[in-house]
Design a protein around this motif. Structure first.
Motif, PDB file in Angstrom:
ATOM      1  N   VAL A  43      72.455   3.624  35.771  1.00 17.41           N
ATOM      2  CA  VAL A  43      71.945   3.787  34.407  1.00 17.41           C
ATOM      3  C   VAL A  43      72.852   3.054  33.427  1.00 17.41           C
ATOM      4  CG1 VAL A  43      70.932   6.035  34.922  1.00 17.41           C
ATOM      5  CG2 VAL A  43      73.263   5.926  34.026  1.00 17.41           C
ATOM      6  N   ASN A  44      72.308   2.767  32.252  1.00 13.95           N
ATOM      7  CA  ASN A  44      73.134   2.243  31.160  1.00 13.95           C
ATOM      8  C   ASN A  44      73.661   3.421  30.357  1.00 13.95           C
ATOM      9  OD1 ASN A  44      72.690  -0.409  31.910  1.00 13.95           O
ATOM     10  ND2 ASN A  44      70.916  -0.641  30.587  1.00 13.95           N
ATOM     11  N   LEU A  45      74.924   3.339  29.997  1.00 13.87           N
ATOM     12  CA  LEU A  45      75.624   4.486  29.415  1.00 13.87           C
ATOM     13  C   LEU A  45      76.264   4.091  28.086  1.00 13.87           C
ATOM     14  CD1 LEU A  45      76.033   7.330  30.719  1.00 13.87           C
ATOM     15  CD2 LEU A  45      78.334   6.586  31.341  1.00 13.87           C
ATOM     16  N   ARG A  46      76.298   5.045  27.161  1.00  5.63           N
ATOM     17  CA  ARG A  46      76.980   4.837  25.888  1.00  5.63           C
ATOM     18  C   ARG A  46      77.912   6.018  25.633  1.00  5.63           C
ATOM     19  NH1 ARG A  46      73.098   4.680  21.007  1.00  5.63           N
ATOM     20  NH2 ARG A  46      72.397   2.795  22.101  1.00  5.63           N
ATOM     21  N   GLU A  47      79.115   5.719  25.164  1.00  4.74           N
ATOM     22  CA  GLU A  47      80.041   6.770  24.731  1.00  4.74           C
ATOM     23  C   GLU A  47      80.813   6.255  23.530  1.00  4.74           C
ATOM     24  OE1 GLU A  47      83.475   9.850  26.387  1.00  4.74           O
ATOM     25  OE2 GLU A  47      82.396   8.561  27.790  1.00  4.74           O
ATOM     26  N   ASP A  48      80.560   6.872  22.397  1.00  6.36           N
ATOM     27  CA  ASP A  48      81.148   6.415  21.147  1.00  6.36           C
ATOM     28  C   ASP A  48      80.749   4.943  20.937  1.00  6.36           C
ATOM     29  OD1 ASP A  48      82.749   7.019  18.814  1.00  6.36           O
ATOM     30  OD2 ASP A  48      84.327   5.775  19.695  1.00  6.36           O
ATOM     31  N   VAL A  49      81.722   4.044  20.782  1.00  3.37           N
ATOM     32  CA  VAL A  49      81.407   2.632  20.517  1.00  3.37           C
ATOM     33  C   VAL A  49      81.276   1.808  21.798  1.00  3.37           C
ATOM     34  CG1 VAL A  49      82.484   2.648  18.257  1.00  3.37           C
ATOM     35  CG2 VAL A  49      83.873   2.115  20.269  1.00  3.37           C
ATOM     36  N   TYR A  50      81.374   2.448  22.941  1.00  2.00           N
ATOM     37  CA  TYR A  50      81.377   1.729  24.213  1.00  2.00           C
ATOM     38  C   TYR A  50      80.034   1.829  24.927  1.00  2.00           C
ATOM     39  CZ  TYR A  50      86.332   1.699  23.279  1.00  2.00           C
ATOM     40  OH  TYR A  50      87.550   1.510  22.675  1.00  2.00           O
ATOM     41  N   GLN A  51      79.636   0.715  25.556  1.00  8.69           N
ATOM     42  CA  GLN A  51      78.401   0.681  26.330  1.00  8.69           C
ATOM     43  C   GLN A  51      78.699   0.076  27.694  1.00  8.69           C
ATOM     44  OE1 GLN A  51      74.702  -0.317  24.160  1.00  8.69           O
ATOM     45  NE2 GLN A  51      76.011  -0.771  22.400  1.00  8.69           N
ATOM     46  N   TRP A  52      78.246   0.763  28.735  1.00  8.51           N
ATOM     47  CA  TRP A  52      78.511   0.321  30.108  1.00  8.51           C
ATOM     48  C   TRP A  52      77.199   0.146  30.855  1.00  8.51           C
ATOM     49  CZ3 TRP A  52      81.638   5.131  29.244  1.00  8.51           C
ATOM     50  CH2 TRP A  52      82.848   4.827  28.616  1.00  8.51           C
ATOM     51  N   GLU A  53      77.076  -0.972  31.523  1.00  5.55           N
ATOM     52  CA  GLU A  53      75.853  -1.320  32.228  1.00  5.55           C
ATOM     53  C   GLU A  53      75.953  -0.930  33.705  1.00  5.55           C
ATOM     54  OE1 GLU A  53      75.771  -5.474  31.565  1.00  5.55           O
ATOM     55  OE2 GLU A  53      75.559  -5.291  29.382  1.00  5.55           O
ATOM     56  N   LYS A  54      74.846  -0.465  34.232  1.00 10.71           N
ATOM     57  CA  LYS A  54      74.748  -0.130  35.663  1.00 10.71           C
ATOM     58  C   LYS A  54      75.788   0.912  36.076  1.00 10.71           C
ATOM     59  CE  LYS A  54      72.912  -4.720  36.732  1.00 10.71           C
ATOM     60  NZ  LYS A  54      73.107  -5.982  37.495  1.00 10.71           N
TER      61      LYS A  54
ATOM     62  N   VAL B  78      71.085   5.560  28.172  1.00 10.74           N
ATOM     63  CA  VAL B  78      70.240   4.798  27.252  1.00 10.74           C
ATOM     64  C   VAL B  78      69.129   4.128  28.044  1.00 10.74           C
ATOM     65  CG1 VAL B  78      70.184   3.019  25.474  1.00 10.74           C
ATOM     66  CG2 VAL B  78      72.278   4.360  25.821  1.00 10.74           C
ATOM     67  N   SER B  79      67.877   4.485  27.732  1.00 11.70           N
ATOM     68  CA  SER B  79      66.739   3.914  28.441  1.00 11.70           C
ATOM     69  C   SER B  79      66.402   2.522  27.901  1.00 11.70           C
ATOM     70  CB  SER B  79      65.522   4.823  28.297  1.00 11.70           C
ATOM     71  OG  SER B  79      65.104   4.870  26.933  1.00 11.70           O
ATOM     72  N   ARG B  80      65.498   1.831  28.564  1.00 12.69           N
ATOM     73  CA  ARG B  80      65.133   0.471  28.147  1.00 12.69           C
ATOM     74  C   ARG B  80      64.562   0.439  26.738  1.00 12.69           C
ATOM     75  NH1 ARG B  80      62.279  -2.241  33.521  1.00 12.69           N
ATOM     76  NH2 ARG B  80      64.146  -2.203  34.847  1.00 12.69           N
ATOM     77  N   ASP B  81      63.899   1.509  26.330  1.00 13.36           N
ATOM     78  CA  ASP B  81      63.324   1.543  24.992  1.00 13.36           C
ATOM     79  C   ASP B  81      64.289   2.112  23.948  1.00 13.36           C
ATOM     80  OD1 ASP B  81      63.354   4.211  25.610  1.00 13.36           O
ATOM     81  OD2 ASP B  81      61.184   4.511  25.488  1.00 13.36           O
ATOM     82  N   GLY B  82      65.554   2.331  24.354  1.00 11.96           N
ATOM     83  CA  GLY B  82      66.572   2.772  23.421  1.00 11.96           C
ATOM     84  C   GLY B  82      66.723   4.274  23.282  1.00 11.96           C
ATOM     85  N   LYS B  83      65.924   5.047  24.000  1.00 11.30           N
ATOM     86  CA  LYS B  83      66.033   6.501  23.938  1.00 11.30           C
ATOM     87  C   LYS B  83      67.335   6.948  24.596  1.00 11.30           C
ATOM     88  CE  LYS B  83      63.745  10.778  25.390  1.00 11.30           C
ATOM     89  NZ  LYS B  83      62.604  11.354  26.164  1.00 11.30           N
ATOM     90  N   VAL B  84      68.029   7.925  23.958  1.00 12.53           N
ATOM     91  CA  VAL B  84      69.289   8.407  24.513  1.00 12.53           C
ATOM     92  C   VAL B  84      69.136   9.842  25.006  1.00 12.53           C
ATOM     93  CG1 VAL B  84      70.667   6.878  23.078  1.00 12.53           C
ATOM     94  CG2 VAL B  84      70.174   9.182  22.267  1.00 12.53           C
ATOM     95  N   THR B  85      69.789  10.135  26.121  1.00 11.63           N
ATOM     96  CA  THR B  85      69.705  11.459  26.730  1.00 11.63           C
ATOM     97  C   THR B  85      71.065  11.849  27.269  1.00 11.63           C
ATOM     98  OG1 THR B  85      67.447  10.961  27.452  1.00 11.63           O
ATOM     99  CG2 THR B  85      68.515  12.875  28.440  1.00 11.63           C
ATOM    100  N   THR B  86      71.505  13.070  26.963  1.00  5.98           N
ATOM    101  CA  THR B  86      72.737  13.611  27.530  1.00  5.98           C
ATOM    102  C   THR B  86      72.399  14.446  28.757  1.00  5.98           C
ATOM    103  OG1 THR B  86      73.876  13.702  25.401  1.00  5.98           O
ATOM    104  CG2 THR B  86      74.718  15.125  27.137  1.00  5.98           C
TER     105      THR B  86
END
Length: 312
Positions: free
Chosen positions: A207-218, A269-277
């Protein structure tokens, strides 16, 4: 993993820096999430390793800054020549123990005051082998979360001393791959228990991940028990015995009241930009590009034509 006073900052994974509370997610032996407060409970699905049982993992150890444990790192199998330095790998957010790289930053050839302690077993404390980190040859939190450390000794010397390096797999692990995560829990742990642990689980979805200002792919989901201090822990395939990822984050119980995607509360973060914890998942980052940046002598070289790591 979270913030340690105002001195040290580290992500939810934070799995870095020992704080006074548990961070990330711990599970029981049935795969159920446990409250962070139960980190010292016998219910947690992991085991502390002895010198004998962990002899193949003696190259996994504790990173320290100014005598404080901050993260886990592991000695990498580079097949180094006689003169080649030894290297270890950990997370990007562990690169100096007091600050993070900026979201777009790629650091190379930085000085270091870290100490890497191998042979970190509860029943072998007198045989711990400290090695100074000579320099940070590569560190980033852009797209992934990795640091490559050059150690103040040679690859051959550590092997001669009996330390077992871990080989990194150059292809991603499939969903369902059985793995073990090996690291040193610090946050919330009784000091007598803060030694090398082993947790077993399976590789989850990417999955693509976001935490604060950081974004990590795969990023790779997993349900191996993890707490602060285990940032940088190798995720090892039980089929190939190779490292397929490194642990780096999860959701702290105390962070569930915070906004989604904030520090200690990473979100998918989904492809359409939706975020889920997802409070019942931990995450690991890919490391498969790292071996491509070592030459035939086992020396790290970002300028190699084969090197797939992103350049500054």
């Amino acid at each position: 993993m979270g913030l340690r006073n105002t001195l040290f900052a580290t992500l939810g994974l934070g799995l870095a820096l020992g704080a006074n509370v548990a961070q990330a997610v711990i599970f029981d032996r049935n795969g159920n999430k446990l409250p962070d407060a139960e980190v010292n409970s016998s219910k947690v699905n992991w085991e502390i390793l002895s010198v004998e049982k962990g002899r193949n993992y003696n190259g996994i150890g504790l990173l320290e800054q100014s005598s404080y444990g901050i993260c886990t790192a592991f000695f990498v199998d580079t097949q180094g020549s006689e003169q080649a330095p030894a290297y270890a790998v950990t997370n990007g957010h562990c690169y100096d123990g007091s600050t993070f790289p900026s979201p777009q930053e790629i650091l190379i050839n930085q000085p270091s005051n870290l100490i890497f302690k191998l042979n970190y077993f509860q029943d072998g404390i007198k045989r711990v082998r400290p090695v100074r980190v000579q320099r940070i040859v590569y560190a980033t939190m852009k797209g992934t979360d990795i640091t490559v450390l050059e150690l103040d000794t040679s690859f051959k010397q550590l092997v001669k001393e009996g330390f077992t390096p871990l080989k990194i797999e150059q292809v991603p692990a499939p969903v369902g791959e059985p793995v073990e995560i090996l690291g040193i829990p610090l946050s919330g742990m009784e000091p007598s228990q803060s030694f090398l642990h082993r947790a077993v689980c399976e590789v989850g979805q990417s999955v693509n991940l976001r935490e604060d200002v950081y974004q990590w792919e795969k990023s790779i989901r997993n349900r191996c028990s993890l707490v602060g201090g285990m940032s940088g822990s190798p995720v090892v395939s039980l089929r190939s015995n190779r490292v397929v990822a490194i642990a780096n984050t999860g959701v702290d119980d105390d962070a569930l009241s915070q906004p989604q995607c904030s520090l200690n509360r990473p979100c998918e973060v989904s492809r359409d930009g939706k975020v889920t914890t997802l409070a019942h998942e931990n995450y690991a980052q890919r490391v498969s590009d790292i071996p491509s940046c070592f030459d035939q002598k086992g020396v790290f070289n970002l300028n190699l034509p084969s090197c797939r790591l992103e350049k500054p």
